[in-house]
Design a protein around this motif. Structure first.
Motif, mmCIF file in Angstrom:
data_model
loop_
_atom_site.group_PDB
_atom_site.id
_atom_site.type_symbol
_atom_site.label_atom_id
_atom_site.label_comp_id
_atom_site.label_asym_id
_atom_site.label_seq_id
_atom_site.Cartn_x
_atom_site.Cartn_y
_atom_site.Cartn_z
ATOM 1 N N TYR A 45 -2.681 -9.672 -1.980
ATOM 2 C CA TYR A 45 -2.575 -10.816 -2.888
ATOM 3 C C TYR A 45 -2.563 -10.356 -4.342
ATOM 4 O O TYR A 45 -1.782 -10.862 -5.166
ATOM 5 C CB TYR A 45 -3.751 -11.764 -2.642
ATOM 6 N N ASP A 46 -3.415 -9.393 -4.671
ATOM 7 C CA ASP A 46 -3.530 -8.917 -6.055
ATOM 8 C C ASP A 46 -2.330 -8.081 -6.499
ATOM 9 O O ASP A 46 -2.070 -7.962 -7.702
ATOM 10 C CB ASP A 46 -4.808 -8.084 -6.222
ATOM 11 N N THR A 47 -1.613 -7.479 -5.554
ATOM 12 C CA THR A 47 -0.503 -6.571 -5.912
ATOM 13 C C THR A 47 0.845 -7.082 -5.419
ATOM 14 O O THR A 47 1.805 -6.318 -5.344
ATOM 15 C CB THR A 47 -0.761 -5.167 -5.317
ATOM 16 N N ILE A 48 0.927 -8.352 -5.071
ATOM 17 C CA ILE A 48 2.129 -8.890 -4.435
ATOM 18 C C ILE A 48 3.385 -8.691 -5.279
ATOM 19 O O ILE A 48 4.455 -8.378 -4.747
ATOM 20 C CB ILE A 48 1.929 -10.399 -4.085
ATOM 21 N N ASP A 49 3.286 -8.846 -6.597
ATOM 22 C CA ASP A 49 4.468 -8.685 -7.456
ATOM 23 C C ASP A 49 5.001 -7.262 -7.366
ATOM 24 O O ASP A 49 6.211 -7.039 -7.172
ATOM 25 C CB ASP A 49 4.132 -9.036 -8.908
ATOM 26 N N TRP A 50 4.109 -6.284 -7.507
ATOM 27 C CA TRP A 50 4.535 -4.874 -7.469
ATOM 28 C C TRP A 50 5.061 -4.510 -6.091
ATOM 29 O O TRP A 50 6.075 -3.826 -5.962
ATOM 30 C CB TRP A 50 3.355 -3.972 -7.831
#
Length: 403
Positions: free
Chosen positions: A238-243
């Protein structure tokens, strides 16, 4: 009628490997002229939970019998007192079940439900084979080993955990893997995921690990959190979904309990594909993956070994576990068969760093080759079935004993 009993349950991890052995044992018996009408395979599992559903859905077991079971805890708990009576009830039930069936042998795949049947079998002088899938034996296996004719383990180094008096009973077999993983097909996995564009001219990357760069596609990252999800792993995703979606095509088994949180993200991230749980299609989906990120349960690791998947492992750790997943992960890491994050190293930045390394096809190929080497040359389920057959053969009626 020849009766053969399997015991185990509590989780799918204590059932699916046993069912893999059942499949190979049936083939072995058939190959030696013993038809289905001459024997019966009975499974003893927990009368509560999903044991019965899993076993009966497989279709390879003639009868499921449920018993009471309790858990041994290494710490003080009122539940230990309650579970003592459940364990005692499980032993009494097992004793009379085995007394009635008079099986030629009992095979235990572990879990606390397997302990009462193993002790009942010992009391009735029924041969017991018990199998441990993890790097170090759990409490159930340690108890069952007191009853065992043979103690089967997945790793060579696991033998050192048993006393010298038991050394001649310990055999390294590997961990049984369901037959469907040996025949898994990448194309079927991509088709299930709706990602046929990654077919790469129909080359089977599950076998030759051909480069995704030929199609300019991002690597397919499969993230597994189990049927209930893994909160720690899900939070990292969830915290790194964009990357992650900039770097990979992300297929995420969230677990049913956490699916709602992730469901909407697929509409804002075109490379994100969440699923609450993947069941029968999992072998093909795993074969389709370029990288697998998951916990480090032994059954899962052996499935990845069979399919040759490059691994990033975040083992379950802390007070709620005996540390078996950490041991499993570290052993695979020591064989250059996995990248591991554990303890304080489990951060978003470290996850990005490890996965950035995994973008390199050479890194993935090296991990793939090494993880395949972790599997023994022969199928563990077949090895176990052959050991069982040698024991069963000695007790067959004269009519079918002339093999």
């Amino acid at each position: 009628m020849i009766n053969i009993v399997f015991a185990g349950g509590g989780t799918g991890g204590h059932i699916y490997p046993g069912l893999a052995v059942v499949a190979e044992l049936r083939k072995k018996l058939e190959d030696n002229g013993i038809s289905n009408d001459k024997y019966s395979i009975i499974w003893i599992g927990s009368k509560n939970g999903l044991d019965k559903d899993i076993v009966e859905k497989d279709g390879s077991i003639d009868k499921f019998v449920g018993i009471s079971c309790g858990k041994f805890r290494r710490y003080f708990s009122v539940k230990n007192f309650i579970d003592f009576f459940r364990i005692a009830a499980g032993f009494i039930s097992s004793f009379f079940i085995l007394l009635r069936l008079k099986p030629v042998m009992l095979f235990s795949k572990g879990g606390f439900v397997s302990v009462p049947p193993c002790f009942a079998a010992k009391a009735l002088r029924i041969p017991v084979f018990t199998h441990e899938c993890d790097f170090s034996p759990g409490l159930a296996t340690r108890l069952n080993s007191r009853c065992a004719t043979k103690i089967l383990v997945s790793f060579e180094k696991t033998k050192s955990f048993f006393s010298e008096g038991k050394a001649n009973k310990v055999f390294v077999t590997g961990n049984p893997v369901r037959p469907v993983f040996y025949s898994a097909e990448r194309e079927k996995g991509l088709r299930f995921l709706g990602l046929e564009s990654l077919s790469n001219n129909n080359q089977d990357r599950s076998k030759d690990f051909s480069s995704v760069s030929e199609t300019n596609e991002k690597p397919l990252l499969l993230v597994l959190g189990g049927s209930l999800g893994a909160v720690q792993i899900n939070n990292l995703i969830y915290d790194t979904i964009d990357w992650l979606c900039e770097s990979f095509i992300l297929v995420h088994q969230t677990g049913k309990a956490d699916y709602e949180r992730f469901e909407q993200l697929q509409f804002s991230h075109k490379n994100y594909h969440p699923y609450p749980f993947i069941y029968s299609e999992m072998p093909d989906v795993m074969a389709a993956a370029d990288i697998v990120l998951s916990r480090a349960g032994s059954n899962f690791l052996w499935e990845c070994s069979v399919t040759g998947r490059p691994l990033v492992l975040i083992p379950l750790a802390g007070s709620g576990t005996r540390g078996d997943q950490v041991e499993n992960a570290k052993f695979f890491e020591s064989q250059s068969a996995a990248k591991v994050l554990t303890g304080e190293s489990v951060t978003s930045d470290n996850l990005k760093a490890v996965l950035s390394e995994m973008k390199d096809e050479k890194v993935r190929k090296n991990l793939s080759e090494n993880v395949r080497k972790m599997s023994v040359k022969t199928k563990p389920a077949l090895t176990i079935a052959e050991l069982m057959f040698e024991n069963i053969k000695e007790k067959l009626p004269t009519a079918v004993a002339e093999l």
